[in-house]
Scaffold this motif. Structure first.
Motif, PDB file in Angstrom:
ATOM      1  N   ARG A  29      -1.386  99.482  30.249  1.00 53.62           N
ATOM      2  CA  ARG A  29      -1.248  98.932  31.599  1.00 53.62           C
ATOM      3  C   ARG A  29      -1.936  99.844  32.605  1.00 53.62           C
ATOM      4  N   THR A  30      -2.030  99.386  33.833  1.00 57.43           N
ATOM      5  CA  THR A  30      -2.632 100.205  34.892  1.00 57.43           C
ATOM      6  C   THR A  30      -1.730 101.399  35.189  1.00 57.43           C
ATOM      7  N   PRO A  31      -2.281 102.464  35.779  1.00 55.57           N
ATOM      8  CA  PRO A  31      -1.443 103.609  36.139  1.00 55.57           C
ATOM      9  C   PRO A  31      -0.266 103.225  37.050  1.00 55.57           C
ATOM     10  N   GLY A  32      -0.482 102.298  37.958  1.00 50.76           N
ATOM     11  CA  GLY A  32       0.595 101.847  38.838  1.00 50.76           C
ATOM     12  C   GLY A  32       1.720 101.168  38.073  1.00 50.76           C
ATOM     13  N   ASN A  44      -0.505 106.878  28.810  1.00 48.90           N
ATOM     14  CA  ASN A  44      -1.119 105.812  29.601  1.00 48.90           C
ATOM     15  C   ASN A  44      -2.633 105.889  29.482  1.00 48.90           C
ATOM     16  N   ILE A  45      -3.195 104.916  28.789  1.00 53.87           N
ATOM     17  CA  ILE A  45      -4.647 104.770  28.699  1.00 53.87           C
ATOM     18  C   ILE A  45      -4.937 103.311  29.055  1.00 53.87           C
ATOM     19  N   PRO A  46      -5.315 103.051  30.318  1.00 52.86           N
ATOM     20  CA  PRO A  46      -5.549 101.675  30.750  1.00 52.86           C
ATOM     21  C   PRO A  46      -6.581 100.976  29.868  1.00 52.86           C
ATOM     22  N   LEU A  47      -6.447  99.670  29.774  1.00 54.25           N
ATOM     23  CA  LEU A  47      -7.323  98.876  28.914  1.00 54.25           C
ATOM     24  C   LEU A  47      -8.796  99.181  29.156  1.00 54.25           C
ATOM     25  N   ASP A  48      -9.200  99.354  30.416  1.00 53.53           N
ATOM     26  CA  ASP A  48     -10.624  99.600  30.683  1.00 53.53           C
ATOM     27  C   ASP A  48     -11.097 100.988  30.229  1.00 53.53           C
ATOM     28  N   LYS A  49     -10.172 101.842  29.770  1.00 55.97           N
ATOM     29  CA  LYS A  49     -10.522 103.176  29.270  1.00 55.97           C
ATOM     30  C   LYS A  49     -10.213 103.332  27.779  1.00 55.97           C
ATOM     31  N   ILE A  50      -9.702 102.301  27.130  1.00 54.69           N
ATOM     32  CA  ILE A  50      -9.208 102.412  25.759  1.00 54.69           C
ATOM     33  C   ILE A  50     -10.305 102.808  24.762  1.00 54.69           C
ATOM     34  N   ALA A  51     -11.529 102.457  25.028  1.00 52.39           N
ATOM     35  CA  ALA A  51     -12.618 102.802  24.107  1.00 52.39           C
ATOM     36  C   ALA A  51     -12.840 104.312  24.028  1.00 52.39           C
ATOM     37  N   VAL A  61      -0.582 104.213  15.292  1.00 52.19           N
ATOM     38  CA  VAL A  61      -0.790 104.001  16.723  1.00 52.19           C
ATOM     39  C   VAL A  61      -0.227 102.637  17.086  1.00 52.19           C
ATOM     40  N   TYR A  62       0.617 102.612  18.121  1.00 50.82           N
ATOM     41  CA  TYR A  62       1.176 101.369  18.645  1.00 50.82           C
ATOM     42  C   TYR A  62       0.637 101.180  20.050  1.00 50.82           C
ATOM     43  N   VAL A  63       0.183  99.984  20.369  1.00 45.16           N
ATOM     44  CA  VAL A  63      -0.393  99.682  21.671  1.00 45.16           C
ATOM     45  C   VAL A  63       0.535  98.699  22.369  1.00 45.16           C
ATOM     46  N   ILE A  64       0.920  99.039  23.607  1.00 39.97           N
ATOM     47  CA  ILE A  64       1.838  98.182  24.346  1.00 39.97           C
ATOM     48  C   ILE A  64       1.302  97.867  25.731  1.00 39.97           C
ATOM     49  N   CYS A  65       1.779  96.764  26.298  1.00 44.21           N
ATOM     50  CA  CYS A  65       1.468  96.377  27.666  1.00 44.21           C
ATOM     51  C   CYS A  65       2.616  95.518  28.179  1.00 44.21           C
ATOM     52  N   GLN A  66       2.392  94.782  29.233  1.00 45.49           N
ATOM     53  CA  GLN A  66       3.448  93.948  29.815  1.00 45.49           C
ATOM     54  C   GLN A  66       3.742  92.712  28.978  1.00 45.49           C
ATOM     55  N   ARG A  73      -6.025  92.914  23.081  1.00 42.04           N
ATOM     56  CA  ARG A  73      -7.438  93.238  23.346  1.00 42.04           C
ATOM     57  C   ARG A  73      -7.733  94.689  23.013  1.00 42.04           C
ATOM     58  N   ALA A  74      -6.810  95.591  23.401  1.00 41.34           N
ATOM     59  CA  ALA A  74      -7.000  97.014  23.115  1.00 41.34           C
ATOM     60  C   ALA A  74      -7.054  97.280  21.624  1.00 41.34           C
TER      61      ALA A  74
END
Length: 78
Positions: A29-32, A44-51, A61-66, A73-74
């Motif tokens: 998720r976003t830092p906010g 916290n590694i936002p989707l646009d930085k996951i690469a 590795v487990y990837v979570i979001c809202q 996608r990540a």
């Protein structure tokens, strides 16, 4: 949540909570959003930085979001 390197298997948060093994949790998720509440050991590694993520290939590795959309996608990117 998606466990990487094993065909993107989805699990519930309860299953993740009950899993006491060593693991990495990436919150995409976003830092906010992350600041409003997150799992205590999640990075916290936002989707646009996951690469840019580089981790230990032996640790799950487990990837979570809202909602699961960004984590899916990540997982595909990773």
């Amino acid at each position: 949540m998606f466990k990487l390197f094993s065909r993107n298997t989805a699990i519930t948060t309860k299953e993740l909570e009950n899993d006491l093994s060593e693991k990495t949790i990436l919150d995409v998720r976003t830092p906010g959003e992350y600041r409003t509440g997150h799992i205590s050991n999640a990075k916290n590694i936002p989707l646009d930085k996951i690469a840019t993520y580089v981790g230990d290939k032996e640790t799950p590795v487990y990837v979570i979001c809202q909602s699961g959309m960004r984590s899916k996608r990540a997982a595909g990117i990773l």
